[in-house]
Design an enzyme around this catalytic site. Sequence first.
Site, PDB file in Angstrom:
ATOM      1  N   LYS A   1       0.826  -1.200   0.000  1.00 44.35           N
ATOM      2  CA  LYS A   1       0.000   0.000   0.000  1.00 44.35           C
ATOM      3  C   LYS A   1       0.864   1.255   0.000  1.00 44.35           C
ATOM      4  O   LYS A   1       0.662   2.173  -0.806  1.00 44.35           O
ATOM      5  CB  LYS A   1      -0.927  -0.013   1.233  1.00 44.35           C
ATOM      6  CG  LYS A   1      -1.829   1.199   1.309  1.00 44.35           C
ATOM      7  CD  LYS A   1      -2.778   1.121   2.521  1.00 44.35           C
ATOM      8  CE  LYS A   1      -3.844   0.052   2.305  1.00 44.35           C
ATOM      9  NZ  LYS A   1      -4.880   0.070   3.352  1.00 44.35           N
TER      10      LYS A   1
ATOM     11  N   ARG B   1      -2.960   2.883   8.844  1.00 41.14           N
ATOM     12  CA  ARG B   1      -3.340   1.628   8.196  1.00 41.14           C
ATOM     13  C   ARG B   1      -2.118   0.737   8.023  1.00 41.14           C
ATOM     14  O   ARG B   1      -1.023   1.208   7.732  1.00 41.14           O
ATOM     15  CB  ARG B   1      -3.908   1.889   6.798  1.00 41.14           C
ATOM     16  CG  ARG B   1      -5.322   2.398   6.765  1.00 41.14           C
ATOM     17  CD  ARG B   1      -5.847   2.336   5.341  1.00 41.14           C
ATOM     18  NE  ARG B   1      -7.254   2.711   5.247  1.00 41.14           N
ATOM     19  CZ  ARG B   1      -7.687   3.963   5.065  1.00 41.14           C
ATOM     20  NH1 ARG B   1      -6.805   4.936   4.966  1.00 41.14           N
ATOM     21  NH2 ARG B   1      -8.979   4.207   4.985  1.00 41.14           N
TER      22      ARG B   1
ATOM     23  N   GLY C   1      -7.793  -7.300   4.852  1.00 36.01           N
ATOM     24  CA  GLY C   1      -8.656  -7.425   6.035  1.00 36.01           C
ATOM     25  C   GLY C   1      -8.036  -8.175   7.181  1.00 36.01           C
ATOM     26  O   GLY C   1      -8.684  -8.430   8.186  1.00 36.01           O
TER      27      GLY C   1
ATOM     28  N   MET D   1      -5.247  -7.273   8.876  1.00 36.93           N
ATOM     29  CA  MET D   1      -4.648  -6.452   9.927  1.00 36.93           C
ATOM     30  C   MET D   1      -5.492  -5.198  10.135  1.00 36.93           C
ATOM     31  O   MET D   1      -6.545  -5.039   9.550  1.00 36.93           O
ATOM     32  CB  MET D   1      -3.208  -6.163   9.596  1.00 36.93           C
ATOM     33  CG  MET D   1      -2.375  -7.429   9.784  1.00 36.93           C
ATOM     34  SD  MET D   1      -0.677  -7.163   9.376  1.00 36.93           S
ATOM     35  CE  MET D   1      -0.804  -6.542   7.731  1.00 36.93           C
TER      36      MET D   1
ATOM     37  N   ARG E   1      -3.500  -1.315  -6.437  1.00 39.57           N
ATOM     38  CA  ARG E   1      -2.617  -2.489  -6.415  1.00 39.57           C
ATOM     39  C   ARG E   1      -3.021  -3.381  -7.572  1.00 39.57           C
ATOM     40  O   ARG E   1      -4.135  -3.249  -8.093  1.00 39.57           O
ATOM     41  CB  ARG E   1      -2.728  -3.226  -5.098  1.00 39.57           C
ATOM     42  CG  ARG E   1      -4.133  -3.653  -4.779  1.00 39.57           C
ATOM     43  CD  ARG E   1      -4.229  -4.297  -3.402  1.00 39.57           C
ATOM     44  NE  ARG E   1      -5.625  -4.561  -3.067  1.00 39.57           N
ATOM     45  CZ  ARG E   1      -6.057  -4.863  -1.861  1.00 39.57           C
ATOM     46  NH1 ARG E   1      -5.225  -4.899  -0.864  1.00 39.57           N
ATOM     47  NH2 ARG E   1      -7.335  -5.127  -1.637  1.00 39.57           N
TER      48      ARG E   1
ATOM     49  N   HIS F   1     -16.042  -9.319   1.884  1.00 39.64           N
ATOM     50  CA  HIS F   1     -15.055 -10.286   2.394  1.00 39.64           C
ATOM     51  C   HIS F   1     -15.251 -11.654   1.764  1.00 39.64           C
ATOM     52  O   HIS F   1     -14.316 -12.276   1.258  1.00 39.64           O
ATOM     53  CB  HIS F   1     -15.178 -10.386   3.919  1.00 39.64           C
ATOM     54  CG  HIS F   1     -14.227 -11.363   4.532  1.00 39.64           C
ATOM     55  ND1 HIS F   1     -14.572 -12.662   4.788  1.00 39.64           N
ATOM     56  CD2 HIS F   1     -12.931 -11.229   4.883  1.00 39.64           C
ATOM     57  CE1 HIS F   1     -13.538 -13.291   5.299  1.00 39.64           C
ATOM     58  NE2 HIS F   1     -12.524 -12.435   5.375  1.00 39.64           N
TER      59      HIS F   1
ATOM     60  N   ARG G   1      -0.703 -47.198 -11.660  1.00 37.83           N
ATOM     61  CA  ARG G   1      -0.602 -48.057 -10.476  1.00 37.83           C
ATOM     62  C   ARG G   1      -1.424 -49.307 -10.718  1.00 37.83           C
ATOM     63  O   ARG G   1      -2.645 -49.299 -10.533  1.00 37.83           O
ATOM     64  CB  ARG G   1      -1.116 -47.305  -9.239  1.00 37.83           C
ATOM     65  CG  ARG G   1      -0.136 -46.258  -8.741  1.00 37.83           C
ATOM     66  CD  ARG G   1      -0.808 -45.264  -7.851  1.00 37.83           C
ATOM     67  NE  ARG G   1      -1.623 -44.383  -8.680  1.00 37.83           N
ATOM     68  CZ  ARG G   1      -1.680 -43.059  -8.553  1.00 37.83           C
ATOM     69  NH1 ARG G   1      -0.984 -42.462  -7.622  1.00 37.83           N
ATOM     70  NH2 ARG G   1      -2.441 -42.342  -9.346  1.00 37.83           N
TER      71      ARG G   1
ATOM     72  N   GLU H   1      13.008 -44.500  -4.849  1.00 42.62           N
ATOM     73  CA  GLU H   1      12.179 -44.059  -3.724  1.00 42.62           C
ATOM     74  C   GLU H   1      12.727 -44.572  -2.398  1.00 42.62           C
ATOM     75  O   GLU H   1      12.210 -44.249  -1.337  1.00 42.62           O
ATOM     76  CB  GLU H   1      10.727 -44.543  -3.913  1.00 42.62           C
ATOM     77  CG  GLU H   1      10.601 -46.027  -4.189  1.00 42.62           C
ATOM     78  CD  GLU H   1       9.185 -46.459  -4.569  1.00 42.62           C
ATOM     79  OE1 GLU H   1       8.220 -45.755  -4.218  1.00 42.62           O
ATOM     80  OE2 GLU H   1       9.047 -47.510  -5.215  1.00 42.62           O
TER      81      GLU H   1
ATOM     82  N   SER I   1      12.312 -43.205 -12.206  1.00 43.35           N
ATOM     83  CA  SER I   1      11.196 -42.355 -11.850  1.00 43.35           C
ATOM     84  C   SER I   1      11.274 -42.130 -10.346  1.00 43.35           C
ATOM     85  O   SER I   1      11.216 -43.073  -9.561  1.00 43.35           O
ATOM     86  CB  SER I   1       9.883 -43.033 -12.239  1.00 43.35           C
ATOM     87  OG  SER I   1       8.809 -42.217 -11.858  1.00 43.35           O
TER      88      SER I   1
ATOM     89  N   GLY J   1      10.091 -41.529  -6.931  1.00 36.37           N
ATOM     90  CA  GLY J   1       8.866 -41.615  -6.140  1.00 36.37           C
ATOM     91  C   GLY J   1       9.094 -40.774  -4.904  1.00 36.37           C
ATOM     92  O   GLY J   1       9.496 -41.272  -3.865  1.00 36.37           O
ATOM     93  N   THR J   2       8.847 -39.475  -5.046  1.00 32.27           N
ATOM     94  CA  THR J   2       9.269 -38.578  -3.966  1.00 32.27           C
ATOM     95  C   THR J   2       8.379 -38.681  -2.737  1.00 32.27           C
ATOM     96  O   THR J   2       8.754 -38.194  -1.679  1.00 32.27           O
ATOM     97  CB  THR J   2       9.353 -37.123  -4.456  1.00 32.27           C
ATOM     98  OG1 THR J   2       8.113 -36.765  -5.060  1.00 32.27           O
ATOM     99  CG2 THR J   2      10.464 -36.964  -5.479  1.00 32.27           C
ATOM    100  N   ASN J   3       7.215 -39.322  -2.856  1.00 33.13           N
ATOM    101  CA  ASN J   3       6.420 -39.543  -1.633  1.00 33.13           C
ATOM    102  C   ASN J   3       7.165 -40.467  -0.685  1.00 33.13           C
ATOM    103  O   ASN J   3       7.438 -40.123   0.464  1.00 33.13           O
ATOM    104  CB  ASN J   3       5.065 -40.187  -1.961  1.00 33.13           C
ATOM    105  CG  ASN J   3       4.171 -39.299  -2.771  1.00 33.13           C
ATOM    106  OD1 ASN J   3       4.487 -38.141  -2.997  1.00 33.13           O
ATOM    107  ND2 ASN J   3       3.060 -39.833  -3.232  1.00 33.13           N
ATOM    108  N   ASP J   4       7.477 -41.662  -1.185  1.00 33.74           N
ATOM    109  CA  ASP J   4       8.164 -42.623  -0.318  1.00 33.74           C
ATOM    110  C   ASP J   4       9.581 -42.163  -0.001  1.00 33.74           C
ATOM    111  O   ASP J   4      10.070 -42.372   1.106  1.00 33.74           O
ATOM    112  CB  ASP J   4       8.185 -44.008  -0.972  1.00 33.74           C
ATOM    113  CG  ASP J   4       6.882 -44.757  -0.727  1.00 33.74           C
ATOM    114  OD1 ASP J   4       5.979 -44.169  -0.099  1.00 33.74           O
ATOM    115  OD2 ASP J   4       6.756 -45.910  -1.156  1.00 33.74           O
TER     116      ASP J   4
ATOM    117  N   CYS K   1       7.256 -39.073 -10.166  1.00 33.89           N
ATOM    118  CA  CYS K   1       5.842 -39.455 -10.170  1.00 33.89           C
ATOM    119  C   CYS K   1       5.207 -39.334  -8.793  1.00 33.89           C
ATOM    120  O   CYS K   1       4.103 -39.777  -8.583  1.00 33.89           O
ATOM    121  CB  CYS K   1       5.653 -40.857 -10.755  1.00 33.89           C
ATOM    122  SG  CYS K   1       6.324 -42.149  -9.718  1.00 33.89           S
TER     123      CYS K   1
ATOM    124  N   TYR L   1      10.854 -35.234 -17.177  1.00 33.27           N
ATOM    125  CA  TYR L   1       9.413 -35.049 -17.067  1.00 33.27           C
ATOM    126  C   TYR L   1       8.944 -35.119 -15.618  1.00 33.27           C
ATOM    127  O   TYR L   1       9.679 -35.601 -14.751  1.00 33.27           O
ATOM    128  CB  TYR L   1       8.648 -36.078 -17.917  1.00 33.27           C
ATOM    129  CG  TYR L   1       8.679 -37.486 -17.379  1.00 33.27           C
ATOM    130  CD1 TYR L   1       7.738 -37.926 -16.446  1.00 33.27           C
ATOM    131  CD2 TYR L   1       9.654 -38.386 -17.800  1.00 33.27           C
ATOM    132  CE1 TYR L   1       7.776 -39.212 -15.952  1.00 33.27           C
ATOM    133  CE2 TYR L   1       9.705 -39.676 -17.297  1.00 33.27           C
ATOM    134  CZ  TYR L   1       8.762 -40.082 -16.372  1.00 33.27           C
ATOM    135  OH  TYR L   1       8.797 -41.361 -15.853  1.00 33.27           O
TER     136      TYR L   1
END
Lengths: 875, 875
Positions: free
Chosen positions: A21, A91, A100, A102, A335, A454, A560, A743, A762, A764-767, A829, A849
């Site tokens: 602001k 303000r 809204g 603060m 803004r 709001h 899967r 993984e 590939s 397996g970023t979860n595990d 993946c 990929y």
Amino acid sequence: MKYVYSFKDGNKDMRDLLGGKGANLAEMTNIGLPVPQGFTVTTDVCKEYIKSEGKLSSEILSQIDDELRNLENISGKKFGNYKKPLLVSVRSGSPISMPGMMDTILNLGLNDEIVEKYAVISENARFVFDSYRRLIQMYSDVVMNLPKSSFERKLDDYKQSHNIELDTELTIDNLKEIINIYKEEYKKLVGKEFPQSPYEQLLEAVKAVFRSWNNERAITYRKLNNISDSLGTAVNVQEMVYGNMGDDCGTGVAFTRNPATGEKKLFGEYLINAQGEDVVAGIRTPESIDKLKVSMPECFKEFERICNVLEKHYKDMQDMEFTIEHNKLFMLQTRNGKRTGQAAVKIAVDLVSEGMISKEEALLRVEPETLNQLLHPTFDKTLIKDKKEITKGLAASPGAATGKIYFDEKSLIKAHDTGEKDLILVRLETSPEDIEGMTIANGILTVRGGMTSHAAVVARGMGTCCVSGCSEVSINEKNKTMTVNDITLNEGDWISLDGSTGFVYGEKLETKDAEISGDFGTFMSWTDEFKKLDIRANADTPKNAIDALKLGAKGIGLCRTEHMFFSKERIFNFRKMICSETKEEREKALDNILPFQQSDFEKLFETMNGFPVTIRYLDPPLHEFLPKTESEIEALATSLNITYDKLKARIDSLKEFNPMMGHRGCRLDITYPEIAKMQTKAVIMAAISSIKKGIIVKPEIMIPLVGDINELKFVKDIVNQTANEILEQENIKLDYKVGTMIEIPRAVVIADKLAEEAEFFSFGTNDLTQLTYGFSRDDSPKFIKDYFTNNIFKTDPFKSVDEEGVGALVQVATNLGRKTRKDIELGVCGEHAGDPQSIEFFNKIGLDYVSCSPFRVPVARLAAARSAIKQCNSK
Amino acid sequence: MKYVYSFKDGNKDMRDLLGGKGANLAEMTNIGLPVPQGFTVTTDVCKEYIKSEGKLSSEILSQIDDELRNLENISGKKFGNYKKPLLVSVRSGSPISMPGMMDTILNLGLNDEIVEKYAVISENARFVFDSYRRLIQMYSDVVMNLPKSSFERKLDDYKQSHNIELDTELTIDNLKEIINIYKEEYKKLVGKEFPQSPYEQLLEAVKAVFRSWNNERAITYRKLNNISDSLGTAVNVQEMVYGNMGDDCGTGVAFTRNPATGEKKLFGEYLINAQGEDVVAGIRTPESIDKLKVSMPECFKEFERICNVLEKHYKDMQDMEFTIEHNKLFMLQTRNGKRTGQAAVKIAVDLVSEGMISKEEALLRVEPETLNQLLHPTFDKTLIKDKKEITKGLAASPGAATGKIYFDEKSLIKAHDTGEKDLILVRLETSPEDIEGMTIANGILTVRGGMTSHAAVVARGMGTCCVSGCSEVSINEKNKTMTVNDITLNEGDWISLDGSTGFVYGEKLETKDAEISGDFGTFMSWTDEFKKLDIRANADTPKNAIDALKLGAKGIGLCRTEHMFFSKERIFNFRKMICSETKEEREKALDNILPFQQSDFEKLFETMNGFPVTIRYLDPPLHEFLPKTESEIEALATSLNITYDKLKARIDSLKEFNPMMGHRGCRLDITYPEIAKMQTKAVIMAAISSIKKGIIVKPEIMIPLVGDINELKFVKDIVNQTANEILEQENIKLDYKVGTMIEIPRAVVIADKLAEEAEFFSFGTNDLTQLTYGFSRDDSPKFIKDYFTNNIFKTDPFKSVDEEGVGALVQVATNLGRKTRKDIELGVCGEHAGDPQSIEFFNKIGLDYVSCSPFRVPVARLAAARSAIKQCNSK
């Protein structure tokens, strides 16, 4: 060090220091727009204030003092003087907009003496007293944190006992009495008189804004929006202008283009004789900005001119606040406007065709996550045309939503916790306290409030469907009912909202998925011009694959296969396989599953004609496929023709202490090689059958949970042996790849060796995240909240890839893999593949990929393009 | 390529190619000892034979042929000739000794014609026919794999029907008839005549030995002894000499020193008029070698001379086989003798004092694992002197054992599977089929067999207590009873064995732990001269700590504080803490635990005076401390004064899907900082109290399960704040270290950052292995056996550290840690810390210490010394 900046000393690039602001007020000042003057206390002061636990140094105080003098000079008024009193607003304004969240205090600079004397010489004594009343009330609330309700009740009591209905009916004497009542209440609650020193008022107000940075609402908002706690807020001290001094006054908010649709047409609302907060709070329903043209044509013309200047200057759609004081227009804020995903895309495309920005800039303008909104469901047009709405409100946030209604956040959260998925929040008006419920709900309906209330602003930000200003609806909060045109609905009844038309239906209506076309299509086509990462989808069924293709996926990165086993006829044979005692029995059961799996693969190959299809072999532990309850076990035992005890014993023998680290993935194939054999048969036979139909087939066989080179070799041998046998028999040539998931942390360490056997990795970023952290994903939510509370984690490593740990391992495996096999194909993946921040990382380290769920594909495409552009820009 | 070596062409260093037996036969030949001549077919041939699935190339066949001619020349006999027939034995001999695990065939070279004609011209026709009978029987068994019993039964039937009791009573005519019966049986079972070509017999025998490399017994033995499957066996073809041609013949086995005690005195047994296998099989109880001095003084003198030559030559205790044919001594085998741990240590110490070897060589002579035997329990001397033994056998393998008796392997294994821990195997005699039972049993009792019987040799190898040759005992296998001197014991009754005296007690007797003294003490003191790694112990109780100190630990590397919570009075308060709803309640419960924990720490500090004590903060998930059964829960609810439902709900809320990766370790401190605070108080207050007593205290506070630098900082802050407060108050200076476990893969990646805060790293290789592999230790045993079967794993990564994966991570963290903090202290406290192979790795990468369970300390000390010596030698 400079702590306080006059508006004329700043510019729009100083957001970090002056807040959004403040920076824009400075910018507008410097391009010659009519802005009530003032100064900004920097975010650095906020940080110091928090660090020093509530102190402001004398240097800071003295700079504030200097700028106050300066403002007196500019305005020709004097702070604390009754003849020409300088009144100011205080303000908040943080580097990243938190609407809204603060606090604001108006009319600072009044006290008993000034009011008395100034009322006499001013032309509007009633207004002076009312301003003082408002100051006391606002100060008590915001600065002193006194309960809002106690002042409101005093006012209500007074009005009731004096038989007054509207605030505007209050006379000067009434107001004087109320001021006394307020001051008494203040003294009672605080133990001190209401401060009579305007300077004290000002400093306390500034401090209150700083404190508001750490109020609960603000913290929640930052958490929800991933905003750093360390930014701090600036404070803007600005000369007051009044939109509530009569019918030649007013206040409003407007967008240079439609923030819901993106249409290039001034869009906004205003209220005659009102203060700014009245518009935002949604208490009175305002007029459309179009009407200003009629009611105040000169002001409207000036406003249109300013809009043009601002858009050209900022090269983006602007969200502005203005006030008209006795026919003079003042700009209070500008803004870059928040917008729906739909609007963001349309505006970006329009700005490109208007020659204002480049395609790269256009892509950088749209946050990937906002595309989700364009992918939100809509109602089927043919279905809707026979339906009669029960009412109509404002189309405040697009999309279609259906769900059960709840009238308060608490009940809604409770319903959600008990498993209800489709919920609609129905409120008179929403307030920042409703944030959590609004996040959960499918849609929001409010009785009051306009397009910039709001509810509307927040819902658009979240991409949640919202119909606001449904003035025909009356709510009985006690009985938990809503009534509209003689129809009464109870808590838990179904309604449907169309956020693009404003229609409300009194029943459950099916929704349908969105498509990529028009501006959206143009925009998405640009992503392909810039991105380096390919986007594939995780798809387990032909339906998934069709969706993925429509949304622009260039292949399947994760199928899967176990998801193919769950339908009724298949699960029986699968369970039979699990309960077999000999290899022969197992093979027989697998033979029965083979045709199903083969036909699924065929459909995937046909859908993905020419694109790769990555097929992951059986991954979960076998116990996941077996029934849990006694009656289910009994039924299965009967149909398997074995005793209950025998089946129970088998189920018990499969139980695991830590199933995530148990007998699953390729470990199953090592114990039961016949499973890998069946799955290979299904892949290869499906490929052959598709090839015979003229389909181009690119199967990539993916072995999960590999941690040792011998595991990979073992399963790969089965695959190659089985495949070669069939292919030789059929005399068909087929290029298929065999690769591995990465993984298991150990797979990272030996990635160079794995690459000798694997044609692709590939991640397996979860595990990999679970094992790298040692965090069970099923269990960690219970304690990870303590990690956020204690600032140990900034972000959830399951949401965005942990670059320092897990990301470093991905980088190591990438390097090792390429060292052995230069052209090894590398993808991700895990769920991170659909997360823009993570995609930026994957782009940076040069993967080939990412593969995400079908509905994340457009997000991933945009994220990939933006990452590539940013990378290029930073070179 | 040379496939076949004449004995004179080899030497003792060619074990890999010629096998141990072949290499030593060659060595003895070349130092001029009397060895029946022959040749060795190399292990390479074995590998080719297995690879080619049963083929021997013409080159190999021709080399065998050449060496057979050569042997004819040396011996002056002819293979397949009836006038001076050359008879040979075919024996296996692998690079690493596998006693009794593979096959032997004797008397090859006979057929119908040769036997008939040679019998006529030889002086001992009966012997010729008996040799042929033995050949057919052995060939049928070993080469053709026909059921042993069917030939034995034919012989028994014959003897019964002819009223003959002993084999020696069989006449030439009897033998001829039996030969015919055998040949008929052979033809019936094989479908072909018994082969009449001696050359065919020889080749088939050679192949049978190669095949025996992969028989089940041999595979099991290799697995148990960590011998590679790829070594292969050599085959020794050797001219027969006969110890069974009359009373001037004999055969025996002997050691140059006592293999049970190490005493420097010829030790062995022989049988007059017997073949070698008779001694080893334990069918006849042989005479002590001392008696040979009387019965054949010239032979004994010659044998003594040869023993001396061999010990000087090999610089080690020898295990020899010999045969006396008509008063002429032949050496059939020599090798470094297997020995008990006690003997190994005594011999090593003696050889050093005799000037034969250096201290370094002495340390390299004793395998660390064998020290376990010296740490085996013994009976308390004062207790034993009042006890009367029920019988006495040979002290075949030292140590004391007490347990329930079982008469067959199957029942013993079954008892073991149902949880019985103390088991004694009681057998007439043991055979290689009993291996698994022998591994499980505390002790072994056999009725037959001497000091070199199967039971004795194997038990000594395993370090299991064994009393053999208990000839007073009779066993009724059917009724599962043993009777001795009118006492009858049933399966499941308790007995106790003293393997050092041969006494057997008919009751359960308490055993007591061993001590380091005498030769053992001397030997262990040498380890300290050479090792670079410090050895600490994992000790949770003062008793553990005292044991550790006695066994040479230089500190405590892991005190698992949670083990202090389990006793009755403590667990109640700990459970109360877990079930608290507020921080205040929790702190109150913790206050009650504090004095216990503090007093435990005091005792540890006092015991370890001057040595470091590493204290790990609470590690396991809280649910591990709560009751599981309904009645226990009810009881706890009552004593906690809460409802059953409430407690049950709390227990349920703590349940986890994957507790290994759940809310544990430092994660608990982040949720409940008051736990870390209490534990710090206990450590610091205990330290202060010990310091006041003049104790030198070196506490090392270890934070478990750290994966993020902020976790470590958070807990470290609590530690330092709490500690400083107390220390300032008491005005005492105390140097304590704060460090972290490295057991989460992510901790490895950020080890450089962690080292900024951590003064030491302790590698928790148990959990690090679990997470690096993604193997739950509780679940993986179920499927890891398939990994061994399929040759995916050679060794269990939980037993010896996986150098390629987990080891590489330890190396990475070591490098990163030292990069940041040059003098960071690095140790290992997982179970690998007590595994010699792993210790070699930890020594190589230069860690500072390993910390193992108290009773592994001597093993670890020796392993560390050997590793350092090997490392030095290889430079």
